[in-house]
Design an enzyme around this catalytic site. Structure first.
Site, PDB file in Angstrom:
ATOM      1  CB  CYS A 198       9.250  11.105 -10.234  1.00 40.42           C
ATOM      2  SG  CYS A 198       8.108  10.242  -9.186  1.00 40.42           S
ATOM      3  CG  HIS A 224      -2.427  -3.390  15.353  1.00 41.23           C
ATOM      4  ND1 HIS A 224      -2.907  -2.531  15.750  1.00 41.23           N
ATOM      5  CD2 HIS A 224      -1.452  -2.193  14.812  1.00 41.23           C
ATOM      6  CE1 HIS A 224      -2.490  -1.011  15.335  1.00 41.23           C
ATOM      7  NE2 HIS A 224      -1.448  -1.561  15.472  1.00 41.23           N
ATOM      8  CD  GLU A 238      -2.168  -3.174   9.507  1.00 37.19           C
ATOM      9  OE1 GLU A 238      -3.411  -2.822   9.901  1.00 37.19           O
ATOM     10  OE2 GLU A 238      -1.209  -2.398   9.465  1.00 37.19           O
ATOM     11  CB  CYS A 293       4.059   7.026  -8.999  1.00 43.83           C
ATOM     12  SG  CYS A 293       4.911   8.450 -10.262  1.00 43.83           S
ATOM     13  CG  ASN A 351      -3.452   5.685   5.737  1.00 43.74           C
ATOM     14  OD1 ASN A 351      -3.909   5.509   7.011  1.00 43.74           O
ATOM     15  ND2 ASN A 351      -2.622   4.606   5.790  1.00 43.74           N
ATOM     16  CD  GLU A 352       0.026   5.694   8.247  1.00 43.08           C
ATOM     17  OE1 GLU A 352       0.870   5.089   8.041  1.00 43.08           O
ATOM     18  OE2 GLU A 352       0.326   5.572  10.273  1.00 43.08           O
ATOM     19  CD  GLU A 393      -4.356   4.827  11.800  1.00 41.89           C
ATOM     20  OE1 GLU A 393      -2.737   4.727  12.392  1.00 41.89           O
ATOM     21  OE2 GLU A 393      -4.331   5.814  10.978  1.00 41.89           O
ATOM     22  CD1 TRP A 453       2.492  -1.954  13.095  1.00 39.09           C
ATOM     23  CD2 TRP A 453       4.587  -0.365  13.517  1.00 39.09           C
ATOM     24  NE1 TRP A 453       2.541  -0.559  13.744  1.00 39.09           N
ATOM     25  CE2 TRP A 453       3.826   0.016  14.210  1.00 39.09           C
ATOM     26  CE3 TRP A 453       6.109  -0.822  13.125  1.00 39.09           C
ATOM     27  CZ2 TRP A 453       3.547   1.170  15.271  1.00 39.09           C
ATOM     28  CZ3 TRP A 453       6.477   0.758  13.618  1.00 39.09           C
ATOM     29  CH2 TRP A 453       4.953   1.800  14.475  1.00 39.09           C
ATOM     30  NE  ARG A 467      -0.108   0.288   4.974  1.00 35.56           N
ATOM     31  CZ  ARG A 467      -0.806   0.628   6.159  1.00 35.56           C
ATOM     32  NH1 ARG A 467      -1.534   0.591   6.166  1.00 35.56           N
ATOM     33  NH2 ARG A 467      -0.096   0.455   6.984  1.00 35.56           N
ATOM     34  CB  CYS A 498       8.813   5.956 -11.986  1.00 37.58           C
ATOM     35  SG  CYS A 498       7.450   7.445 -12.136  1.00 37.58           S
TER      36      CYS A 498
HETATM   37  C1  GLA Z   1      -0.654   3.256  10.073  1.00 36.69           C
HETATM   38  C2  GLA Z   1      -1.805   2.694   9.417  1.00 36.69           C
HETATM   39  C3  GLA Z   1      -3.015   1.438   9.976  1.00 36.69           C
HETATM   40  C4  GLA Z   1      -1.941   0.338  10.172  1.00 36.69           C
HETATM   41  C5  GLA Z   1      -0.964   0.761  11.216  1.00 36.69           C
HETATM   42  C6  GLA Z   1      -1.014   0.022  11.933  1.00 36.69           C
HETATM   43  O1  GLA Z   1      -0.566   4.242  11.118  1.00 36.69           O
HETATM   44  O2  GLA Z   1      -2.502   4.356   9.260  1.00 36.69           O
HETATM   45  O3  GLA Z   1      -3.618   1.753   9.139  1.00 36.69           O
HETATM   46  O4  GLA Z   1      -1.679  -0.230   9.835  1.00 36.69           O
HETATM   47  O5  GLA Z   1      -0.629   1.569  11.188  1.00 36.69           O
HETATM   48  O6  GLA Z   1      -0.205  -0.105  13.285  1.00 36.69           O
HETATM   49 ZN    ZN Z   2       6.901   8.043  -9.826  1.00 34.32          ZN
END
Ligand code: GLA
Ligand code: ZN
Length: 675
Positions: free
Chosen positions: A160, A358, A355, A115, A149-150, A307, A315, A111, A157
Site C-alpha cells: 500500500c 442474527h 451471527e 489488502c 461484500n461491504e 440487507e 452485533w 473477513r 502495508c
Molecule cells: C452485514 C454483512 C452481512 C452480515 C450482516 C449482519 O451487513 O454484509 O454479511 O454480517 O451485516 O448484520
Molecule cells: Zn496493503
C-alpha cells in the site's frame, strides 16, 4: 431499471445453503415459497469452498444451488465471494493480509480482510469473478452480480505504501507540489525523495482514529484507500462485464460509512445497493436520510435494499427485536425513498459463529410458525400484489443537502476548533427539520447539477473544492437559495486555509467576513436574537458548538448573538446575490429554530410540504408516468389521522380514500393519484 427480468419489488436476501446439510434445502424451498421469496443472494462467503487451493476450482455445489433455486422459482443475486480470502491463500501469500493502523501485520481471520494492493488478492479475486461470469453467463436464474461484500477498512502495508507513492506522483507530479500541498515546512517535514513518504498510521502521524499531525497526508490516504478498494472492485466489475455485459453489477454499501467516498464508487456501480441496520432507538429521520443519501449517489436512480434484518441484529450492544409491524414499516420506508428491492440478511439463521443470534426469515426452530416468518410472508404477499407499479418511480425534490465525504474526512481530522464538531450530525439537523416539515429532500454530492433545486443547503462546507464556489454563485444568481453554516469556506481540497478572511471563496456570495471562531463547551450556550420577527421566527433561540464572529459585508443581519463579548454581532445573515439569496448560519442552532428557518425558506421559494401530517407520520413520494405515490408511514404506537384533499387509491388495500384517513399504529398507506 434492474428489475426487467423479474418485474416486481425483489424480495429475498442472503442465503447460505453451504452451511447446511442437503436435507434442509427442500425445507428452505418450501418456506421461501410460503414467504413469497423470489431472490436469494448466494455465494457471499464461499471463496474457500470454490477454490480449495491455488489451481483447483470446484463449482459443483454452486451449480446445484443455482439450478435448484431456479427450479423452485427463486432468482439469484450472485456474489463473487471475494469478501473473505481463503486460509490457504493467506498462508501461502502473506501479502493478501492487511497491516492495521497500528502497524501490526494481520494473520488469517475475520473477513473484509484483504489488502487492496495485494498482487495475490487482485489476481485471484478478478480471476474468480471472471470464472463465475463465464460459468453462469447464460443461467436463467442470474439476476444481478454482487461484488465482494461491504468493502471497507484500510491497509497500511508496504504494498500500500508503494502504491500510495505512485498515486501521489500521479496527483502532484512533483515533490515540490506535494510539499506545498501538505505544508511540510511545518515541523520540518520537507520530503526530498518519494520514498521518504510513509503511510500515515499510528507509527507515524495518526492516533485515536481521527487525530493527525498532518491533515494533508491523512486526507490523501483516505482518498487513496477508497480509490484502492474501488480499483479492486473495478477489476472484478470488468471481468463480469466481459462475459455478462447486460447483467447489472453492484456491491453493498453501508449508508454513511465513513471510510469510502461512495459518490465516487457509485460512478462504477450499475445500481446502488445498501445494508440498513437501524437500532430500535435510531430516529426514523436518520434512517430516511441514509436512504436519501443512497438514492442521491446516482442522482436519484432507485437503489436496492440489499440487507436488513427481519427481526434483530447480533452485533449491536442491545439487539432489540423489531416490534410487530416494524419490519414491514421499515421495508416500506426504504421503498418510499427509492428502493426497488426488499432483502434480508439472512434467509436461514446460522447455527455457529458470531451471527447465530442474527435474525432470519427462518429461525432456529426451523418451521414457519413464528411471528417473524408470518410477518415476512405477509409482506411477501403484499409486495407480489404491487407487481411492477412502483418500479423505477422517482422522487422530485426541490431542496437538496450537500454531503461530501472528503469534507467529512477533513472536518473529522481537523484538530480544532472543537472535538464535538460532527459533520454528519450538522447535516442531519437540517435534514431532520425538513423531514418533520414533510419537505422532500435530496442528499447530493458537490458535483450534482444544482439547477433542478430551489434550495441548496451545505452545512459545514469546511472544504471548498475547485469550482464549487463558482457553482454556488451561479445557482444563487439564477434565483436559488443557498444556506451554509459556521466553519465553512475555510480550506481548499488539500486542507490549506484560503487566506484573506473566512469563509474564503464563499465570502462574496455570502456577503460576510468571519473574523474569529469560538468553540463552546457542551453546556455553554449563546443565543440567536432575531432583530425583527421573520415568518415563523421571532424572539430568541439557543445556539452552541461553534460561534463564528462575523461582520456583514453587504449581507442583511437577521439575528445577533445574545451574550458573551460578541453579543450584538451577526449570527444569521442573508445576502442578496443576483436573483437569489445566500444565508449564513454562524452557529449551531436548537431544533425549534431549524424548523422555523427552513419553513421560512421553503415559503419564500414556494416549496410546499407533501402534506400536513401529525408527528411521527413520515410522508414521502415517488412519481412515475405522471402518477404520484404518496407514502404515509405511521411510526407511532397509536393510529394517526391525516386529511386527504383529493380522492386517491390506497394500492395496498385497493380502496378509494378521501377526507380523513386513519393510518394504523406502525401502519402504511400508499396513495396513488394524479400528480
Ligand atoms: C452485514 C454483512 C452481512 C452480515 C450482516 C449482519 O451487513 O454484509 O454479511 O454480517 O451485516 O448484520
Ligand atoms: Zn496493503
Amino acid at each position: 431499471m434492474i428489475n426487467d427480468k423479474l418485474p416486481k419489488i425483489w424480495y429475498g436476501g442472503d442465503y447460505n445453503p453451504e452451511q447446511w446439510d442437503s436435507e434442509v434445502w427442500s425445507e428452505d424451498e418450501r418456506m421461501f415459497k410460503l414467504a413469497g421469496i423470489d431472490v436469494a443472494t448466494i455465494n457471499v462467503f464461499s471463496w474457500a469452498l470454490i477454490q480449495p487451493d491455488e489451481v483447483t476450482y470446484d463449482f459443483s455445489a454452486l451449480d446445484e444451488t443455482m439450478d435448484r433455486l431456479y427450479k423452485s422459482g427463486v432468482y439469484v443475486c450472485l456474489a463473487t465471494s471475494t469478501g473473505a480470502h481463503p486460509a490457504w491463500m493467506a498462508k501461502k501469500y502473506p501479502d493478501v493480509t492487511r497491516v492495521d493502523v497500528q502497524g501490526r501485520k494481520r494473520t488469517f481471520g475475520g473477513r473484509h480482510n484483504s489488502c487492496p494492493n495485494s498482487p495475490t488478492y487482485l489476481k485471484y479475486s478478478a480471476k474468480l469473478a471472471g470464472k463465475l461470469a463465464e460459468r453462469y453467463k447464460d443461467h436463467p436464474g442470474l439476476l444481478i452480480w454482487h461484488v465482494s461484500n461491504e468493502y471497507g477498512g484500510y491497509c497500511y502495508c508496504d504494498n500500500c505504501a508503494k502504491a500510495f507513492r505512485v498515486w501521489l506522483k500521479e496527483r502532484y507530479g512533483t515533490l515540490d507540489n506535494l510539499n506545498r500541498a501538505w505544508n511540510t515546512r511545518f515541523w520540518g517535514h520537507t520530503f526530498y525523495d518519494w520514498d521518504e513518504v510513509v503511510v500515515p498510521n499510528e507509527l507515524s502521524e495518526e492516533w485515536n482514529g481521527n487525530r493527525t499531525n498532518f491533515q494533508g497526508i491523512s486526507i490523501d490516504y483516505r482518498r487513496f484507500q477508497s480509490y484502492s478498494l474501488l480499483e479492486a472492485y473495478k477489476l472484478e466489475y470488468e471481468e463480469l462485464k466481459k462475459h455478462t455485459p447486460d447483467i447489472p453489477v453492484t456491491t453493498n454499501l453501508m449508508g454513511f460509512y465513513p471510510e469510502l467516498d461512495y459518490f465516487e464508487w457509485a460512478k462504477y456501480m450499475d445500481v446502488v445497493s445498501w445494508d440498513n441496520y437501524p437500532s430500535l432507538d435510531t430516529p426514523v429521520s436518520r434512517t430516511a436520510m441514509a436512504h436519501d443519501l443512497m438514492r442521491g449517489l446516482k442522482s436519484g436512480q432507485p437503489f436496492m435494499l440489499m440487507e436488513q434484518t427481519p427481526s434483530q441484529q447480533n452485533w449491536q450492544a442491545y439487539n432489540s427485536l423489531k416490534r410487530p409491524g416494524v419490519m414491514r414499516l421499515w421495508s416500506y420506508q426504504a421503498v418510499a425513498r427509492g428502493a426497488d428491492t426488499v432483502m434480508f440478511f439472512q434467509l436461514r439463521r446460522s447455527i455457529g459463529a458470531c451471527e447465530k443470534y442474527h435474525g432470519a426469515v427462518i429461525e432456529h426452530v426451523g418451521h414457519e410458525h413464528t411471528r417473524v416468518f408470518r410477518e415476512c410472508a405477509e409482506l411477501g404477499r403484499e409486495l407480489a400484489g404491487l407487481s411492477d407499479k412502483l418500479l423505477d418511480a422517482r422522487t422530485e425534490a426541490k431542496v437538496a443537502i450537500v454531503y461530501d465525504w472528503e469534507n467529512r474526512w477533513a472536518t473529522d481530522l481537523t484538530s480544532g476548533p472543537s472535538v464535538a464538531l460532527n459533520y454528519e450530525h450538522e447535516a442531519y439537523k437540517y435534514y431532520d427539520a425538513l423531514f418533520k416539515l414533510h419537505i422532500e429532500t435530496d442528499m447530493i454530492s458537490v458535483e450534482e447539477d444544482l439547477s433542478k433545486y430551489d434550495i441548496v443547503i451545505a452545512p459545514v462546507m469546511y472544504m471548498v473544492k475547485p469550482g464549487f464556489a463558482q457553482k454556488i454563485e451561479q445557482f444563487v444568481s439564477a434565483g436559488g437559495t443557498f444556506v451554509t453554516t459556521f466553519f465553512s469556506g475555510i480550506v481548499n481540497e488539500n486542507d490549506l486555509v484560503t487566506v484573506g478572511g473566512y469563509p474564503g471563496e464563499l465570502r462574496p456570495v455570502l456577503g460576510i467576513w468571519a473574523e474569529e471562531i469560538d468553540a463552546l463547551f457542551p453546556d455553554q450556550k449563546n443565543q440567536m436574537v432575531m432583530k425583527a420577527p421573520w415568518g415563523k421566527l421571532q424572539g430568541q433561540f439557543e445556539c452552541g458548538l461553534l460561534c463564528d464572529l462575523i461582520h456583514s459585508e453587504g449581507a442583511e443581519v437577521l439575528a445577533e448573538y445574545g451574550s458573551d463579548f460578541y453579543k450584538g454581532m451577526p449570527v444569521l445573515t442573508v445576502n442578496k446575490f443576483g436573483k437569489g439569496h445566500a444565508y449564513y448560519v454562524a452557529s449551531s442552532p436548537e431544533a425549534s429554530f431549524m424548523e422555523g428557518f427552513l419553513s421560512n425558506l421553503c415559503e419564500e421559494q414556494g416549496v410546499k410540504p407533501l402534506m400536513a401530517a401529525p408527528e411521527g407520520v413520515e410522508v414521502a413520494r415517488r412519481v412515475k408516468n405522471g402518477v404520484s405515490y404518496l407514502f404515509l408511514l405511521n411510526h407511532n404506537a397509536d393510529p394517526a389521522t391525516v386529511e386527504i384533499n383529493s380522492e386517491k387509491t390506497d394500492i395496498l388495500t385497493g380502496k378509494k380514500v378521501s377526507g380523513s384517513l386513519t393510518v394504523p399504529a406502525k401502519g402504511v398507506s400508499i396513495l396513488e393519484g394524479a400528480l
